[in-house]
Design a protein around this motif. Structure first.
Motif, PDB file in Angstrom:
ATOM      1  N   GLY A   1       0.718  -1.464   0.554  1.00 35.20           N
ATOM      2  CA  GLY A   1       0.157   0.029  -0.096  1.00 35.20           C
ATOM      3  C   GLY A   1       0.840   1.102  -0.177  1.00 35.20           C
ATOM      4  N   LEU A   2       2.067   1.305  -0.550  1.00 38.11           N
ATOM      5  CA  LEU A   2       3.118   2.576  -0.433  1.00 38.11           C
ATOM      6  C   LEU A   2       2.125   3.624  -1.883  1.00 38.11           C
ATOM      7  N   THR A   3       2.576   4.938  -0.880  1.00 33.73           N
ATOM      8  CA  THR A   3       2.190   5.515  -1.968  1.00 33.73           C
ATOM      9  C   THR A   3       3.396   6.417  -2.036  1.00 33.73           C
ATOM     10  N   ASP A   4       3.098   7.785  -2.373  1.00 37.03           N
ATOM     11  CA  ASP A   4       4.637   8.845  -2.699  1.00 37.03           C
ATOM     12  C   ASP A   4       3.685   9.930  -1.362  1.00 37.03           C
ATOM     13  N   ALA A   5       2.750   9.129  -1.036  1.00 41.80           N
ATOM     14  CA  ALA A   5       2.683  11.223   0.272  1.00 41.80           C
ATOM     15  C   ALA A   5       3.814  10.035   1.827  1.00 41.80           C
ATOM     16  N   ARG A   6       3.562   8.281   1.551  1.00 42.77           N
ATOM     17  CA  ARG A   6       4.268   7.855   2.990  1.00 42.77           C
ATOM     18  C   ARG A   6       5.674   7.646   2.499  1.00 42.77           C
ATOM     19  N   CYS A   7       5.886   7.862   1.564  1.00 35.92           N
ATOM     20  CA  CYS A   7       7.695   7.371   1.323  1.00 35.92           C
ATOM     21  C   CYS A   7       8.140   9.161   1.780  1.00 35.92           C
ATOM     22  N   LEU A   8       6.533  10.428   1.299  1.00 36.93           N
ATOM     23  CA  LEU A   8       8.351  11.462   1.717  1.00 36.93           C
ATOM     24  C   LEU A   8       7.708  11.849   3.132  1.00 36.93           C
ATOM     25  N   GLU A   9       7.049  10.813   4.131  1.00 38.93           N
ATOM     26  CA  GLU A   9       6.927  10.714   5.422  1.00 38.93           C
ATOM     27  C   GLU A   9       7.681  10.272   6.256  1.00 38.93           C
ATOM     28  N   TYR A  10       8.544   9.461   5.730  1.00 42.12           N
ATOM     29  CA  TYR A  10       8.670   7.997   5.792  1.00 42.12           C
ATOM     30  C   TYR A  10      10.795   8.818   5.534  1.00 42.12           C
ATOM     31  N   VAL A  11      10.918   9.944   4.292  1.00 39.23           N
ATOM     32  CA  VAL A  11      11.972   9.932   4.444  1.00 39.23           C
ATOM     33  C   VAL A  11      12.261  11.684   5.184  1.00 39.23           C
ATOM     34  N   HIS A  12      11.125  12.149   5.947  1.00 43.90           N
ATOM     35  CA  HIS A  12      11.444  13.530   6.470  1.00 43.90           C
ATOM     36  C   HIS A  12      11.564  12.615   8.077  1.00 43.90           C
ATOM     37  N   ALA A  13      11.014  11.417   8.334  1.00 42.74           N
ATOM     38  CA  ALA A  13      10.848  11.045  10.206  1.00 42.74           C
ATOM     39  C   ALA A  13      12.601  10.946   9.877  1.00 42.74           C
ATOM     40  N   ALA A  14      12.939  10.248   8.777  1.00 40.60           N
ATOM     41  CA  ALA A  14      14.845  10.070   8.955  1.00 40.60           C
ATOM     42  C   ALA A  14      15.732  10.713   9.503  1.00 40.60           C
ATOM     43  N   LEU A  15      14.946  11.897   8.177  1.00 43.56           N
ATOM     44  CA  LEU A  15      15.539  13.397   8.223  1.00 43.56           C
ATOM     45  C   LEU A  15      15.905  13.942  10.004  1.00 43.56           C
ATOM     46  N   GLY A  16      14.055  13.711  10.686  1.00 45.84           N
ATOM     47  CA  GLY A  16      14.531  14.239  11.817  1.00 45.84           C
ATOM     48  C   GLY A  16      13.719  16.090  11.919  1.00 45.84           C
ATOM     49  N   THR A  17      13.174  16.224  10.287  1.00 46.17           N
ATOM     50  CA  THR A  17      12.378  17.399  10.071  1.00 46.17           C
ATOM     51  C   THR A  17      11.586  17.283   8.922  1.00 46.17           C
ATOM     52  N   SER A  18      10.759  18.501   8.961  1.00 51.64           N
ATOM     53  CA  SER A  18       9.817  18.485   7.988  1.00 51.64           C
ATOM     54  C   SER A  18      10.078  20.054   7.348  1.00 51.64           C
ATOM     55  N   ASP A  19      11.046  20.648   7.447  1.00 51.83           N
ATOM     56  CA  ASP A  19      11.666  21.657   7.115  1.00 51.83           C
ATOM     57  C   ASP A  19      12.395  21.685   5.815  1.00 51.83           C
ATOM     58  N   VAL A  20      12.806  20.517   5.496  1.00 49.83           N
ATOM     59  CA  VAL A  20      13.665  20.382   4.176  1.00 49.83           C
ATOM     60  C   VAL A  20      13.224  19.922   3.610  1.00 49.83           C
ATOM     61  N   PRO A  21      12.894  19.999   1.926  1.00 48.96           N
ATOM     62  CA  PRO A  21      11.935  20.512   0.826  1.00 48.96           C
ATOM     63  C   PRO A  21      12.239  18.800   0.038  1.00 48.96           C
ATOM     64  N   VAL A  22      11.317  18.061  -0.037  1.00 47.19           N
ATOM     65  CA  VAL A  22      12.100  16.625  -0.394  1.00 47.19           C
ATOM     66  C   VAL A  22      11.251  16.071  -2.018  1.00 47.19           C
ATOM     67  N   THR A  23      12.093  16.118  -2.241  1.00 53.28           N
ATOM     68  CA  THR A  23      11.237  15.563  -4.240  1.00 53.28           C
ATOM     69  C   THR A  23      11.715  13.499  -4.069  1.00 53.28           C
ATOM     70  N   ILE A  24      10.884  13.270  -4.100  1.00 47.24           N
ATOM     71  CA  ILE A  24      10.644  11.593  -4.620  1.00 47.24           C
ATOM     72  C   ILE A  24      10.549  11.497  -5.837  1.00 47.24           C
ATOM     73  N   GLU A  25      11.792  10.814  -6.231  1.00 45.96           N
ATOM     74  CA  GLU A  25      12.811  10.120  -7.669  1.00 45.96           C
ATOM     75  C   GLU A  25      12.404   8.971  -7.767  1.00 45.96           C
ATOM     76  N   ASN A  26      11.911   8.262  -7.072  1.00 48.94           N
ATOM     77  CA  ASN A  26      12.067   6.657  -7.717  1.00 48.94           C
ATOM     78  C   ASN A  26      11.496   5.532  -6.407  1.00 48.94           C
ATOM     79  N   VAL A  27      11.320   4.715  -6.295  1.00 49.56           N
ATOM     80  CA  VAL A  27      11.037   3.851  -5.300  1.00 49.56           C
ATOM     81  C   VAL A  27      11.542   2.217  -6.047  1.00 49.56           C
ATOM     82  N   MET A  28      12.175   1.594  -5.073  1.00 49.50           N
ATOM     83  CA  MET A  28      12.915   0.225  -5.713  1.00 49.50           C
ATOM     84  C   MET A  28      11.300  -1.023  -4.157  1.00 49.50           C
ATOM     85  N   HIS A  29      11.905  -1.783  -4.358  1.00 51.53           N
ATOM     86  CA  HIS A  29      10.494  -2.827  -3.670  1.00 51.53           C
ATOM     87  C   HIS A  29      11.883  -4.076  -3.675  1.00 51.53           C
TER      88      HIS A  29
END
Length: 502
Positions: A257-285
């Motif tokens: 059930g992965l979505t782009d929005a969920r990917c963005l949440e994961y990257v922000h959660a790992a970065l520790g901030t949502s203030d950094v603009p993130v662009t998702i380019e690709n996802v590999m399963h």
């Protein structure tokens, strides 16, 4: 009649398949490699190239270019560490410097480089050495008989079919190997323990690095467990995610059930901030597994790389282990095909490589459990070994592994590195190996070489000198002794006097 006859057909043209073609070419064997993809790796997966693999690259003349390209992408000698988030708390430093404490054992250093950059380098070298490479081509069927393998290959664009006849075939067709499945060879081990994802993204993360030189950044927090690798100039990278939610009772199907929005949440959660603009380019399963094939050979067909063993990416061992498979197999195939050895030599591929690979798989699993998945528990888990013992200390004499500083040129172990001098330049003992058997003899040796194609170097006599007088001790011999080294740089025999049996 077949449309094409080749000595070796390699199915799979990614990292291990390409390395196999290159190494066979180094030994004068023009192999055909086919791959269903239309080119080399498209995902910029970062691979740690360990010292043994760099030694192999050195033997075929590509070490320096790999090192240079690595420096363009990643800072050298970075750390492997764990954080709650990139912006937040540091949890553990596993390796403070990627090459700290290991430079004495090899002329080569560990580096990071993306497969999307490495594979074209290997492709260029393989082509120069006579390999045939066909991308966008799949093998649709094969049959083997006592004399060889007959395969049907299909051009994916045109649909054109060709019949290929090969003396031997190498299955480097990945973790879901169709060849392994067709041969009925099961995978043994721990099975799948995570449906993982890798998120490729762009984001200006330089401020979050805080000047730290970090090669691998493991992330452990209540939201996810995984790891970052960030490329220079710290504006792009990837985040691998293995599990999410409660660390004690995690959700292991991250892919579902992965979505782009969920990917963005994961990257922000790992970065520790949502203030950094993130662009998702690709996802590999992909799947996290720790398994090994029951057999590495069926008649004239050999399994290599992920077709033979799969492991979690903790320790960076997977691709390296596959290249070591190729290195072990290539010279043996070349010697058999060239008539210098009987086909029985090929029996040693499985007996040597399978135990080494099985040990490496379990060590990768142990790192995965201790660094990212404590919920799996340590029951039945191998104790952690030093990375150096895994990279350079695996043995082909039945002893498993050891610190490479302790091998002392014992038969079945990698020949030790010693700095020598030749023609006014510094060389390694490893630079003397590659295509032939090599006899390295002490300065007082007075014997004759064994029968067969053997190259002799008497250290300290003639053109090669030992400025530090380190060679005899490193190889466990007196000045009257000698060691016989295989083309792949492993010691075949050791002699303490001039009496060498033919």
């Amino acid at each position: 009649m077949p449309d094409l006859e080749v000595p070796v057909l390699i199915v799979g043209g990614s990292l291990v398949g390409m390395s196999t073609a290159l190494l066979l070419g180094h030994h004068g064997i023009s192999a055909l490699a086919v791959d269903h993809h239309h080119g080399t790796a498209i995902h910029p997966r970062a691979a740690m190239i360990n010292q043994r693999t760099m030694e192999i690259f050195r033997s075929v003349g590509v070490e320096q270019i790999v090192r240079e390209k690595s420096g363009e992408q990643f800072d050298q000698d970075g750390a492997i560490m764990a954080v709650e988030t990139l912006a937040g708390k540091e949890l553990a430093w596993y390796i403070a410097n990627l090459n700290e404490g290991v430079r004495d054992v090899s002329p080569c250093s560990r580096v990071f480089i993306t497969q999307s950059l490495l594979e074209p380098l290997l492709q260029k070298c393989a082509l120069e050495l006579g390999a045939q490479l066909r991308f966008g081509t799949e093998m649709t069927s094969f049959e083997q008989d006592p004399d060889g393998v007959t395969a049907i290959i299909r051009d994916r664009d045109t649909g054109a079919l060709q019949t290929v006849r090969a003396r031997y075939m190498v299955a480097a067709d990945g973790s879901r190997s169709g060849i392994r499945h067709a041969l009925g060879i099961p995978m043994l081990g721990r099975g799948v323990f995570s449906n993982s994802i890798t998120i490729y993204f762009r984001a200006p993360v330089a401020p979050l690095m805080r000047g730290r030189n970090l090669s691998v950044i493991m992330v452990v927090n209540p939201t996810l467990r995984g790891f970052f690798r960030i490329e220079k100039p710290y504006e792009s990278g990837f985040l691998a995610v293995h599990t999410i939610g409660d660390p004690a009772h995690p959700e292991t199907d991250v892919s579902k059930g992965l979505t782009d929005a969920r990917c963005l949440e994961y990257v922000h959660a790992a970065l520790g901030t949502s203030d950094v603009p993130v662009t998702i380019e690709n996802v590999m399963h992909w799947q996290s597994t720790a398994d090994i094939a029951e057999r590495f050979r069926d008649g004239r067909i050999f399994l290599a790389g992920d077709a033979a063993h799969v492991m979690p990416p903790y320790g960076g061992f997977g691709g390296n282990c596959g290249i070591h498979d190729a290195h072990n197999l290539a010279w043996k195939l070349a010697w058999v095909l060239g008539g210098a050895a009987s086909p029985e030599l090929l029996l040693s591929y499985e007996t040597e490589r399978r135990p080494a690979a099985a040990f490496t798989v379990e060590q990768a699993y142990s790192r995965y459990v201790t660094r990212a998945a404590a919920y799996l528990g340590t029951s039945g888990m191998q104790p952690l070994e030093d990375d150096l013992n895994i990279e350079l200390g695996y043995c082909y004499d039945g002893r498993g592994h050891e610190n490479p500083r302790q091998s002392k040129g014992r038969p079945g172990t990698r020949a030790p590195h010693v700095w020598l001098a030749c023609g006014g330049r510094r060389i390694s003992t490893l630079d003397l190996f590659g295509r032939k058997f090599v006899l390295l003899a002490g300065s007082a040796w007075r014997g004759t070489a064994p029968a067969g194609p053997v190259e002799v170097h008497q250290i300290g006599v003639g053109g090669i000198t030992d400025p530090d007088d380190a060679f005899p001790a490193a190889y466990g011999i007196t000045p009257e002794g000698a060691v016989l080294v295989r083309p792949d740089g492993f010691v075949s025999a050791s002699y303490q006097s001039a009496r060498i049996p033919n």
